[in-house]
Enzyme design. Sequence first.
Site, mmCIF file in Angstrom:
data_model
loop_
_atom_site.group_PDB
_atom_site.id
_atom_site.type_symbol
_atom_site.label_atom_id
_atom_site.label_comp_id
_atom_site.label_asym_id
_atom_site.label_seq_id
_atom_site.Cartn_x
_atom_site.Cartn_y
_atom_site.Cartn_z
ATOM 1 N N LYS A 151 -35.594 81.735 -12.474
ATOM 2 C CA LYS A 151 -34.885 81.836 -11.569
ATOM 3 C C LYS A 151 -34.440 80.596 -10.913
ATOM 4 O O LYS A 151 -35.156 79.755 -11.141
ATOM 5 C CB LYS A 151 -35.907 82.314 -10.246
ATOM 6 N N LYS A 158 -40.940 74.119 -8.370
ATOM 7 C CA LYS A 158 -40.966 74.818 -6.973
ATOM 8 C C LYS A 158 -41.630 75.976 -7.221
ATOM 9 O O LYS A 158 -42.240 76.339 -6.097
ATOM 10 C CB LYS A 158 -39.294 75.026 -6.720
ATOM 11 N N LYS A 177 -31.485 77.445 -14.340
ATOM 12 C CA LYS A 177 -30.473 76.915 -13.502
ATOM 13 C C LYS A 177 -29.005 77.314 -14.252
ATOM 14 O O LYS A 177 -29.238 77.097 -15.443
ATOM 15 C CB LYS A 177 -30.520 75.462 -13.291
ATOM 16 N N THR A 180 -33.904 77.505 3.518
ATOM 17 C CA THR A 180 -33.811 76.082 3.164
ATOM 18 C C THR A 180 -34.186 75.050 4.215
ATOM 19 O O THR A 180 -35.315 74.549 4.279
ATOM 20 C CB THR A 180 -32.749 75.400 2.259
ATOM 21 N N ASN A 197 -25.252 73.011 4.952
ATOM 22 C CA ASN A 197 -26.189 74.106 5.055
ATOM 23 C C ASN A 197 -27.761 73.776 5.631
ATOM 24 O O ASN A 197 -28.056 74.042 6.558
ATOM 25 C CB ASN A 197 -26.259 75.046 3.756
ATOM 26 N N SER A 232 -35.521 83.782 -1.651
ATOM 27 C CA SER A 232 -34.702 84.473 -2.599
ATOM 28 C C SER A 232 -35.818 85.380 -3.393
ATOM 29 O O SER A 232 -35.533 86.572 -3.810
ATOM 30 C CB SER A 232 -34.331 83.510 -3.942
HETATM 31 P P1 NAD Z 1 -23.660 71.209 1.833
HETATM 32 O O1 NAD Z 1 -22.377 71.028 0.658
HETATM 33 O O2 NAD Z 1 -23.706 72.621 2.648
HETATM 34 O O3 NAD Z 1 -23.593 70.154 2.515
HETATM 35 C C1 NAD Z 1 -23.804 68.696 2.066
HETATM 36 C C2 NAD Z 1 -23.738 67.702 3.288
HETATM 37 O O4 NAD Z 1 -23.887 66.392 2.483
HETATM 38 C C3 NAD Z 1 -22.152 67.575 3.938
HETATM 39 O O5 NAD Z 1 -22.442 67.351 5.234
HETATM 40 C C4 NAD Z 1 -21.335 66.547 3.064
HETATM 41 O O6 NAD Z 1 -20.480 65.713 4.104
HETATM 42 C C5 NAD Z 1 -22.759 65.496 2.992
HETATM 43 N N1 NAD Z 1 -22.555 64.516 1.797
HETATM 44 C C6 NAD Z 1 -21.624 64.854 0.731
HETATM 45 N N2 NAD Z 1 -21.849 63.568 0.170
HETATM 46 C C7 NAD Z 1 -22.431 62.871 0.624
HETATM 47 C C8 NAD Z 1 -22.720 61.228 0.604
HETATM 48 N N3 NAD Z 1 -22.364 60.637 -0.376
HETATM 49 N N4 NAD Z 1 -23.223 60.816 1.700
HETATM 50 C C9 NAD Z 1 -23.502 61.339 2.878
HETATM 51 N N5 NAD Z 1 -23.393 62.775 3.109
HETATM 52 C C10 NAD Z 1 -22.753 63.358 1.925
HETATM 53 O O7 NAD Z 1 -24.873 71.217 0.830
HETATM 54 P P2 NAD Z 1 -26.411 71.738 1.226
HETATM 55 O O8 NAD Z 1 -26.511 73.326 0.675
HETATM 56 O O9 NAD Z 1 -26.697 71.538 2.518
HETATM 57 O O10 NAD Z 1 -27.440 70.929 0.149
HETATM 58 C C11 NAD Z 1 -27.836 69.600 0.510
HETATM 59 C C12 NAD Z 1 -28.787 69.274 -0.378
HETATM 60 O O11 NAD Z 1 -29.877 69.962 -0.344
HETATM 61 C C13 NAD Z 1 -28.194 69.227 -1.781
HETATM 62 O O12 NAD Z 1 -28.821 68.197 -2.626
HETATM 63 C C14 NAD Z 1 -28.648 70.495 -2.368
HETATM 64 O O13 NAD Z 1 -29.080 70.311 -3.792
HETATM 65 C C15 NAD Z 1 -30.142 70.487 -1.562
HETATM 66 N N6 NAD Z 1 -30.716 71.914 -1.563
HETATM 67 C C16 NAD Z 1 -29.768 72.956 -0.783
HETATM 68 C C17 NAD Z 1 -30.270 73.996 -0.672
HETATM 69 C C18 NAD Z 1 -29.642 75.312 0.011
HETATM 70 O O14 NAD Z 1 -30.146 76.349 0.091
HETATM 71 N N7 NAD Z 1 -28.445 74.889 0.753
HETATM 72 C C19 NAD Z 1 -31.506 74.518 -1.437
HETATM 73 C C20 NAD Z 1 -32.113 73.628 -2.287
HETATM 74 C C21 NAD Z 1 -31.773 72.286 -2.345
#
Ligand code: NAD
Length: 427
Positions: A83, A107, A119, A203, A234, A361
């Site tokens: 998954k 996880k 993945k 998340t 997000n 999920s």
């Molecule tokens: P997203 O794309 O919705 O938001 C990312 C945020 O980070 C944005 O505000 C962007 O402007 C900012 N950002 C990008 N580059 C940056 C930098 N160099 N410095 C500072 N800020 C920066 O992404 P998300 O879904 O919120 O995910 C964020 C992190 O959480 C990622 O590492 C992702 O792998 C991890 N994650 C997310 C989820 C999920 O369900 N959304 C689940 C597991 C892990």
Amino acid sequence: MQAQTETNQATNDGTENLDVYSSTQAVIKEALTQLGYDEDMYEILKEPMRVLSVRFPVRMDDGSIQVFTGYRAQHNNAIGPTKGGIRLHPDVNEDEVRALSMWMSVKCGIANLPYGGGKGGIVCDPREMSFSEIERLSRAYVRAISQIVGPTKDIPAPDVFSNSQNMAWMLDEYSHLREFDSPGFITGKPLVLGGSQGRERATARGVAICVEEAAKVKNLELKDARVVIQGFGNAGSYLAKYMSDAGARVVGISDAYGALHDPKGLDIEDLLERRDSFGTVTKLFKNTISNKELLALDCDILVPAAIENQITKENAKDVRAKIIVEAANGPTTTAATKILDDKGTLIVPDVLGNSGGVIVSYFEWVQNNQGYYWTADEVDARLQEVMRHSFHSVYDTARRYHVNMRVAAYIVGVRRMAEAARWRGWV
Ligand code: NAD
């Protein structure tokens, strides 16, 4: 293997090695050693069991054909189907997809889900593509990997730059190929196609629960605690809302363009209204600070929720938070973890901190399989139960083995997978 751990901390020229693949292997090795497994088990778990690399043509809006590269990695299926999400990003590469599939295994292991890790990724920039080009890309990718995925084999989900619309197209394509096998082929779907309540915020909700539990074990009152969040997408933006609803003061947030700071607490409702769909909001303000300054702000709780390798050996000593909960994948390097451990900072690692998404999920897949759907409150109650249990099994393991929470998370996460592999007679 010791040598590998060391190379992870410093390269030959003295710079920090930021390679997530070798650092993941090093922690898996350490966890297996703590559990008393020998080299054979490490041989099985150190890499994915299957990685499919595909190249597929997509017709662009101007009539030309572009050939894209995609991957799907399946780390280990001793426990059950694999998954994990599908990332659409120009930087996607095979090593990253492999490492992320291993993180997914860990996880799922921590949360006790009946899955191994998987993945996928497509090398592309959806920000530069039209809606219909992204649809044709999503469908072509599913056709290319359809032989190895399915509701009992490997179940994809959204990841960076993919969302419920991509999942809907992928489900539709798969349904045509497999004659409407099951909506449980993919998760993160729109509600009307069998998605789950609470998936979009899952998340952030999971991170918020970890913050609450970490504050309790550190005897920190969440009300009025000062929280800094890097990233306002997000994960980061919904987390900011959960934190301010809990009475905490969110004193700093950032996006890719800069950061906002107010020691009295930022107006989160206002920022949520004004951010765009890419999580950008700081461009609307004049008095911004840098992301580097944000990480060094005086605060109680720091949540990196943006990208990897943000807290490194260069800036770890400047971090003043007592608790770090990792929402992003891989935001703290191995060397930085060591510096923070020595300072007594509690780090809740990514494989635990951001597992709320895969947990909901899993709930979505269960609801699809049973054809009966839960309310938002039911989903939230079940998520809370799993997250709190996961947090405490990792925290207790850290104390029992005298290791930090990252190593403890891997001990908990690989234990069931290793046990299942042994029962199956693979080792
Ligand atoms: P997203 O794309 O919705 O938001 C990312 C945020 O980070 C944005 O505000 C962007 O402007 C900012 N950002 C990008 N580059 C940056 C930098 N160099 N410095 C500072 N800020 C920066 O992404 P998300 O879904 O919120 O995910 C964020 C992190 O959480 C990622 O590492 C992702 O792998 C991890 N994650 C997310 C989820 C999920 O369900 N959304 C689940 C597991 C892990």
